[in-house]
Design an enzyme around this catalytic site. Structure first.
Site, PDB file in Angstrom:
ATOM      1  N   HIS A 107       0.824  -1.203   0.000  1.00  0.00           N
ATOM      2  CA  HIS A 107       0.000   0.000   0.000  1.00  0.00           C
ATOM      3  C   HIS A 107       0.856   1.250   0.000  1.00  0.00           C
ATOM      4  CE1 HIS A 107       1.007  -0.510   4.252  1.00  0.00           C
ATOM      5  NE2 HIS A 107       0.701   0.766   4.440  1.00  0.00           N
ATOM      6  N   ASP A 109       0.649   4.942   1.724  1.00  0.00           N
ATOM      7  CA  ASP A 109      -0.067   5.444   2.893  1.00  0.00           C
ATOM      8  C   ASP A 109      -1.164   6.443   2.530  1.00  0.00           C
ATOM      9  OD1 ASP A 109       1.157   3.988   4.892  1.00  0.00           O
ATOM     10  OD2 ASP A 109       2.714   5.479   5.272  1.00  0.00           O
ATOM     11  N   HIS A 267       4.671   0.084   0.355  1.00  0.00           N
ATOM     12  CA  HIS A 267       5.394  -0.721   1.336  1.00  0.00           C
ATOM     13  C   HIS A 267       4.496  -1.789   1.930  1.00  0.00           C
ATOM     14  CE1 HIS A 267       3.727   2.793   3.443  1.00  0.00           C
ATOM     15  NE2 HIS A 267       3.625   2.026   4.512  1.00  0.00           N
ATOM     16  N   ARG A 282       6.034   6.391  13.941  1.00  0.00           N
ATOM     17  CA  ARG A 282       6.057   6.990  12.605  1.00  0.00           C
ATOM     18  C   ARG A 282       5.576   8.422  12.631  1.00  0.00           C
ATOM     19  NH1 ARG A 282       1.868   4.406   8.867  1.00  0.00           N
ATOM     20  NH2 ARG A 282       0.539   6.048   9.727  1.00  0.00           N
TER      21      ARG A 282
END
Length: 291
Positions: A107, A109, A267, A282
């Site tokens: 995907h 983000d 990723h 993150r």
């Protein structure tokens, strides 16, 4: 081959032929305060699309300070943020966490936003002894290697991306509908142009649900071309991210960091470690509307 800067001590060692480089000789906490260091890291990011560093013993404040140099940080509507550091998301998987299916899909983000993130800075807090790797994919290379007739076919196509069909799927109906009302399914080009490099990027992923302008006389002879035909084409395009030649795989260690350009990559967080513990933090950087 290692690339050594003539202006700084940064060394960038490519990890594959198409994507990813490991940086040596730099601390991101220092780069957050140093214009020259940051500028070089940014150029390396545009070149390699994802950068990796080890032994980055930085505080959450330093993590946020570096990521903020890439652009304004943004919260996640489902995962939330650290209360003392807005924009810093704790992605903690412990022994009590049930395995889930959002990260272990290829995907890009938050393409369910009108303006998906520009990128992210992800730091490993705790990792299993083995397992829990993350894979990144060069979607500019995926587009470049498509057959010419496919590139022609998808040149003007646009598609919908949905948070309701992903994060919302496990929610009660009313909560799911409220989530969709807050983030209506945006429409993005199937092929976007990177705003800084000018590269063409294949821009469909696990959040993409359907084309919005495929049902035209040029594409559809019979109804069979419309629904099954469009779905087969979309699935084919999404599957390109699974090609190993476009990928790099990173094994995490404590205080290792990945910085990626969300506009040109996808990723996949490999969930092969449960019930071991994996804790990541993150900082997501706000982006622009794909064009």
């Amino acid at each position: 081959m290692t690339q050594t800067s003539t202006r700084t001590r940064i060394q960038a060692t490519p990890l594959t032929c198409t994507i990813g480089a490991e940086l040596h000789g730099v601390q991101l906490s220092e780069a957050a305060r140093d214009d020259t260091l940051f500028a070089e890291i940014k150029q390396l990011l545009l070149r390699h699309k994802v950068l990796f560093l080890r032994d980055q013993d930085m505080t959450r404040a330093e993590h946020v300070a570096f990521a903020s140099r890439l652009g304004p940080l943004e919260d996640h509507p489902v995962l939330g943020s650290d209360p003392d550091h807005p924009g810093l998301v704790r992605i903690y998987k412990d022994r009590d966490s049930k395995p889930e299916h959002y990260e272990n899909a290829l995907h890009c983000d938050a393409t369910w936003r009108d303006c998906p993130p520009m990128g992210a800075v992800l730091r490993c807090v705790e990792t299993p002894e083995v397992g829990g790797d993350t894979i990144w994919v060069n979607m500019a290379e995926a587009y470049r290697r498509l057959p010419e007739h496919i590139r022609t076919q998808i040149a003007g196509l646009r598609a919908r991306h949905s948070i309701e069909a992903s994060f919302g799927a496990v929610m009660p109906r009313e909560q799911r509908h409220r989530l969709k009302a807050r983030y209506p399914d945006p429409e993005h080009p199937v092929v976007r142009t990177h705003p800084e490099t000018g590269e063409k990027i294949l821009f469909v992923n696990a959040f993409t649900t359907h084309f919005v302008n495929h049902h035209t006389p040029e594409n559809v002879r019979f109804g069979q071309d419309h629904a099954p035909g469009a779905n087969l084409l979309l699935n084919y395009l999404i599957s390109q991210a699974a090609v190993p030649e476009y990928q790099v795989r990173w094994r995490w260690t404590e205080n290792s960091v990945a910085i990626w350009d969300n506009r040109s990559t996808q990723h996949y967080a490999v969930q092969d470690y449960w019930p071991a513990v994996r804790k990541m933090e993150r900082a997501g950087v706000a982006g622009d509307r794909p064009a």
